[in-house]
Design a protein around this motif. Sequence first.
Motif, PDB file in Angstrom:
ATOM      1  N   VAL A 289       0.832  -1.206   0.000  1.00  0.00           N
ATOM      2  CA  VAL A 289       0.000   0.000   0.000  1.00  0.00           C
ATOM      3  C   VAL A 289       0.868   1.257   0.000  1.00  0.00           C
ATOM      4  N   ARG A 290       1.969   1.233   0.762  1.00  0.00           N
ATOM      5  CA  ARG A 290       2.854   2.397   0.821  1.00  0.00           C
ATOM      6  C   ARG A 290       3.516   2.699  -0.518  1.00  0.00           C
ATOM      7  N   ALA A 291       3.592   1.693  -1.395  1.00  0.00           N
ATOM      8  CA  ALA A 291       4.209   1.899  -2.711  1.00  0.00           C
ATOM      9  C   ALA A 291       3.241   2.487  -3.730  1.00  0.00           C
ATOM     10  N   LEU A 292       1.964   2.666  -3.349  1.00  0.00           N
ATOM     11  CA  LEU A 292       0.981   3.202  -4.283  1.00  0.00           C
ATOM     12  C   LEU A 292       1.173   4.707  -4.493  1.00  0.00           C
ATOM     13  N   GLY A 293       0.692   5.184  -5.633  1.00  0.00           N
ATOM     14  CA  GLY A 293       0.698   6.616  -5.910  1.00  0.00           C
ATOM     15  C   GLY A 293      -0.479   7.305  -5.248  1.00  0.00           C
ATOM     16  N   ASP A 294      -0.486   8.632  -5.286  1.00  0.00           N
ATOM     17  CA  ASP A 294      -1.558   9.398  -4.641  1.00  0.00           C
ATOM     18  C   ASP A 294      -2.912   9.167  -5.300  1.00  0.00           C
ATOM     19  N   GLY A 295      -2.923   8.788  -6.583  1.00  0.00           N
ATOM     20  CA  GLY A 295      -4.189   8.588  -7.270  1.00  0.00           C
ATOM     21  C   GLY A 295      -4.851   7.252  -7.007  1.00  0.00           C
ATOM     22  N   ASP A 296      -4.192   6.402  -6.193  1.00  0.00           N
ATOM     23  CA  ASP A 296      -4.719   5.056  -5.945  1.00  0.00           C
ATOM     24  C   ASP A 296      -5.206   4.888  -4.513  1.00  0.00           C
ATOM     25  N   ARG A 297      -5.483   5.979  -3.813  1.00  0.00           N
ATOM     26  CA  ARG A 297      -5.820   5.886  -2.399  1.00  0.00           C
ATOM     27  C   ARG A 297      -7.208   5.301  -2.136  1.00  0.00           C
TER      28      ARG A 297
END
Length: 525
Positions: A289-297
């Motif tokens: 989850v920490r590796a996700l970008g801001d658009g995938d929250r």
Amino acid sequence: MRGVGTVLALVVLATVVATFARRWRIPAPSLLVVAGLAVALLPGTPRIEIGPEIIGLVVLPPLLYASAEDMPWRELRAVWQPVGILAIGLVLASAAAVGAVAALVTPLSWQMAFVLGAVLASTDPVAVTALGRRLALPPRVQVLVQAESLFNDATSLVLVRVAAGIAVASAAADWGAAGGGFLVLAGGGTVIGAAVAGVVALIRRRTEDPVLETVIALVTPYAAYLLAEVSHTSGVTSCVVAGVVLGGRGEKLTNARVRLQLHAVYGTVVFLLESVVFSLIGLALPAQVRALGDGDRAWPLYALAVAATLIAVRMLWLAPLSAVVQRKGGLARVNWRVPMVLTWAGTRGVMPLAAALSVPEVMKDGTPLAGRPLVLVLTTSVVVVTLVVQGFTLASVVRRSGMALEPAHTAREEAEARSRLAHAGLVRLEELAELEVVPEVVLDRLRRGLTARLDDARDRLAGHNGSDGAATESADRVYRQLRRDLIAVETAELQHLYDGHAISDTTRRRLQRGLDLEEARLADV
């Protein structure tokens, strides 16, 4: 050293949690996932990243082999048609539905949405076997669920390879090549698995050394998996076929002593691997989850939508199939509880995670593959949702469906079998008595033992319908407890003889094994 310490800590955590799960009668995979997730959220917990080689090469082969080895041939032959329909048709339908939903509600491109659908299309044999181990389902239903999870992976793996190729090369799908790839993967894996099983069977027939037999049994799944992967076929299919073939012939390959040892060793290996791998699923999610970008929250909402799609498609596919099968079986009224149980038993687990990890990280031009982190997170989160929600409620669904076998039914079936076995032994003794080839004192001793077993089986059968059953069961319990106490006394005396140098270590071990086997038999009665 830090990596070794992390692995040891993980093994200890998984073993402790799995032990409590068994004691509390909670599905171990579900509790392990929750425990892993809770530990991963604690401050100071090291970041856990799972490599595809760890799951694909180290964990999967023995777990798949153990699941396949327990598959009964008789029930498997009876359900092969619906298993074939589910292993191909339902996988394709699930992949298409998940791909469409993911393309609509998530930021994924249609190529990566197709990858996600292919990854999550098949149920997981490791999770299904672990969850269903304590459920008293009818034999054919249990085999149908397990066989589907074992044989649908070839279809799913072909779809993953096709989908990953499309995403990496940004090319159109080549369905002709996909069909040929399916035949190569499944057919080649089947041939290699059967060949490995044949070679292993020849070796085990000529081996009576328990240590060598154990080594061969542990190496077999890895040999089947690696040979198939090196040959560019399905290692999963090869492992499953080898397990099914050897499992159906296990009693002809070894003696009772070796089987006892193999059962103990393999039980330990499966317990440890299942405990570790389900803990890893929970531990890996926060790092992903920490590796996700801001658009995938909004990934939790995406995961719930995908999980709901999988359950809905499975129910819509199983309901008419179950109705057709029941009608062919002569049932005038269709039981709709069957597809509900089959739907709820179709959990995801280790296989989808391994498939997701195998997706390349970069495209052909060297740029990072967009959407891969979100695919990993959605795969792991859907696995967690199915293991927790379906895992914790599956036993309740089975009970409410009325499909679970009653304990009295199982006990009566066992008592009838004991009676038949004792009767067959008595018949053989009478044949030997007529030939006068065995001393009468030996025949009398054997006859008394078999007669006692026959009387006990008859008392058990009568006890289900009368008040004498409780007294018989109580007397049987007292006998077993007293015999256990006597075995404890004999064990202490044996140790005393050894400590006093009255017997050798070889003699002590041989006599102790005999006492252990008798105590094990008392526990199984």
